[in-house]
Scaffold this active site. Sequence first.
Site, PDB file in Angstrom:
ATOM      1  N   LYS A   8      34.874 106.297  18.841  1.00 14.98           N
ATOM      2  CA  LYS A   8      34.440 105.130  18.062  1.00 14.98           C
ATOM      3  C   LYS A   8      34.584 103.927  18.973  1.00 14.98           C
ATOM      4  CE  LYS A   8      36.880 103.047  14.621  1.00 14.98           C
ATOM      5  NZ  LYS A   8      37.336 102.744  13.246  1.00 14.98           N
TER       6      LYS A   8
ATOM      7  N   HIS B  28      40.302  93.475   2.184  1.00 13.62           N
ATOM      8  CA  HIS B  28      39.154  94.383   2.230  1.00 13.62           C
ATOM      9  C   HIS B  28      39.588  95.850   2.095  1.00 13.62           C
ATOM     10  CE1 HIS B  28      35.226  95.816   3.387  1.00 13.62           C
ATOM     11  NE2 HIS B  28      35.770  96.534   4.365  1.00 13.62           N
ATOM     12  N   GLN B  29      40.553  96.260   2.924  1.00 14.50           N
ATOM     13  CA  GLN B  29      40.962  97.674   2.915  1.00 14.50           C
ATOM     14  C   GLN B  29      41.657  98.059   1.608  1.00 14.50           C
ATOM     15  OE1 GLN B  29      40.157  99.743   5.374  1.00 14.50           O
ATOM     16  NE2 GLN B  29      39.410  98.145   6.733  1.00 14.50           N
TER      17      GLN B  29
ATOM     18  N   ASN C 125      50.704  90.297  -3.512  1.00 12.75           N
ATOM     19  CA  ASN C 125      50.037  89.928  -2.262  1.00 12.75           C
ATOM     20  C   ASN C 125      50.568  88.589  -1.782  1.00 12.75           C
ATOM     21  OD1 ASN C 125      48.136  90.609  -0.213  1.00 12.75           O
ATOM     22  ND2 ASN C 125      46.823  88.969  -0.971  1.00 12.75           N
TER      23      ASN C 125
ATOM     24  N   MET D  94      49.908 101.323   5.732  1.00  8.75           N
ATOM     25  CA  MET D  94      48.585 101.535   6.334  1.00  8.75           C
ATOM     26  C   MET D  94      48.087 100.365   7.177  1.00  8.75           C
ATOM     27  SD  MET D  94      48.171 104.530   5.231  1.00  8.75           S
ATOM     28  CE  MET D  94      46.579 104.790   5.971  1.00  8.75           C
ATOM     29  N   GLY D  95      48.804  99.244   7.167  1.00  3.31           N
ATOM     30  CA  GLY D  95      48.282  98.056   7.844  1.00  3.31           C
ATOM     31  C   GLY D  95      48.660  97.929   9.309  1.00  3.31           C
TER      32      GLY D  95
ATOM     33  N   ASP E 260      48.768  98.693  12.854  1.00  2.00           N
ATOM     34  CA  ASP E 260      48.022  99.517  13.814  1.00  2.00           C
ATOM     35  C   ASP E 260      48.022  98.877  15.203  1.00  2.00           C
ATOM     36  OD1 ASP E 260      46.498  97.333  13.216  1.00  2.00           O
ATOM     37  OD2 ASP E 260      44.698  98.436  12.638  1.00  2.00           O
TER      38      ASP E 260
ATOM     39  N   LYS F 183      52.734  94.114  14.808  1.00  2.00           N
ATOM     40  CA  LYS F 183      52.512  94.031  13.362  1.00  2.00           C
ATOM     41  C   LYS F 183      53.662  94.746  12.635  1.00  2.00           C
ATOM     42  CE  LYS F 183      47.456  93.830  12.984  1.00  2.00           C
ATOM     43  NZ  LYS F 183      46.271  94.582  12.564  1.00  2.00           N
TER      44      LYS F 183
ATOM     45  N   GLY G 246      50.568 105.319   8.582  1.00  2.00           N
ATOM     46  CA  GLY G 246      49.158 105.614   8.896  1.00  2.00           C
ATOM     47  C   GLY G 246      48.635 104.641   9.940  1.00  2.00           C
TER      48      GLY G 246
END
Length: 321
Positions: free
Chosen positions: A67, A138-139, A160, A219-220, A222, A226, A292
């Site tokens: 990708k 978005h995710q 949030n 999941m955030g 990556d 972070k 993830g």
Amino acid sequence: MLIVPEREIANLMTRQAAFEAVEKVFAAMAAGDAYNFPVVREAIGHEDALYGFKGGFDRAGLTLGLKAGGYWPNNLEKRGLINHQSTVFLFDPDTGKVKAMVGGNLLTALRTAAASSVSIKHLARPDARVLGMVGAGHQATFQLRAALEQRSFDKVIGWNYHPEMLPNIQKVADEAGVPFETVELNGMRQADVIISITSAFAPSLMADHVAPGCHVACMGTDTKGKQEVEAALLARATVFTDEVAQSVQIGEAQHAVAQGLIAESDVTQIGAVINGTHPGRDSDDQITLFDGTGVGLQDLAVAASVVDLAVQQGIAITVDF
Ligand code: NAD
């Protein structure tokens, strides 16, 4: 060569197909049949863009490719385009010839949501009823939609950092007919499953916000630096991931490992649970955590799946290349 344009993906790809593709490739990774190539990610010094490649080879599924893409922060304001842009290229592993070019933007959201769903299927308590969401961007909407299919959730609770974004996920819960409630972070103790999907560089979800027995899908995170959850939570939890090397370098586990709270050997590939070589959750009180990080093989798996669907439905464009 086949082309499946971005505009066709929404009508072709289903959450179920994405789930199956991702579960299968996680299993192949743990069995040693599939591996990811080192990730390239570069600030190109133009338009503040981050560009890179994630690739790999799945010998079991015979999927080879990469990708290519990244993040162009000025796209939306300057050009009305989305900031994340990616394209998947698949190659014939027998010959090296290019096989397909596939729009990768929607597929990225679907494969990321499929990863947390796979973790919920294999690690959450079967009687999980309350789903907690940390993040509303978005995710998050894709994550919530997919997670709701994994257990009989009867309530979604959400927090949030930017509360004005919470209606994004409330809308998904409403569409699914599941009651939605806004909570403070300590309200997350009600949750049986928590998905965290933010772009934060400092933790929001602390160890004390998570009740025994909860499954947390982080999941955030990556990228190096972070962080979404307190490192102490990983010390308290049994930690699973898509790929151990990424988890300890660019995933949520990077912080717990750097602080000496857990070791790399404490992190297990979820594929081992799928394959039955690791027992997964072993008690109702255990906290399980899935880190993830997002691997190239996930992208290739969903792209291969969408190419099959496009060929079956006569939508794939054939180019003599
Ligand atoms: P987005 O910009 O649409 O949403 C960002 C979210 O992060 C929002 O909920 C926002 O309120 C929250 N946020 C921003 N700053 C924060 C802070 N300081 N503290 C707490 N929360 C904060 O982004 P998105 O497209 O939803 O992506 C979310 C994250 O997921 C990004 O970090 C992205 O890189 C990552 N991502 C991971 C994978 C993977 O495979 N693991 C795949 C795609 C995206």
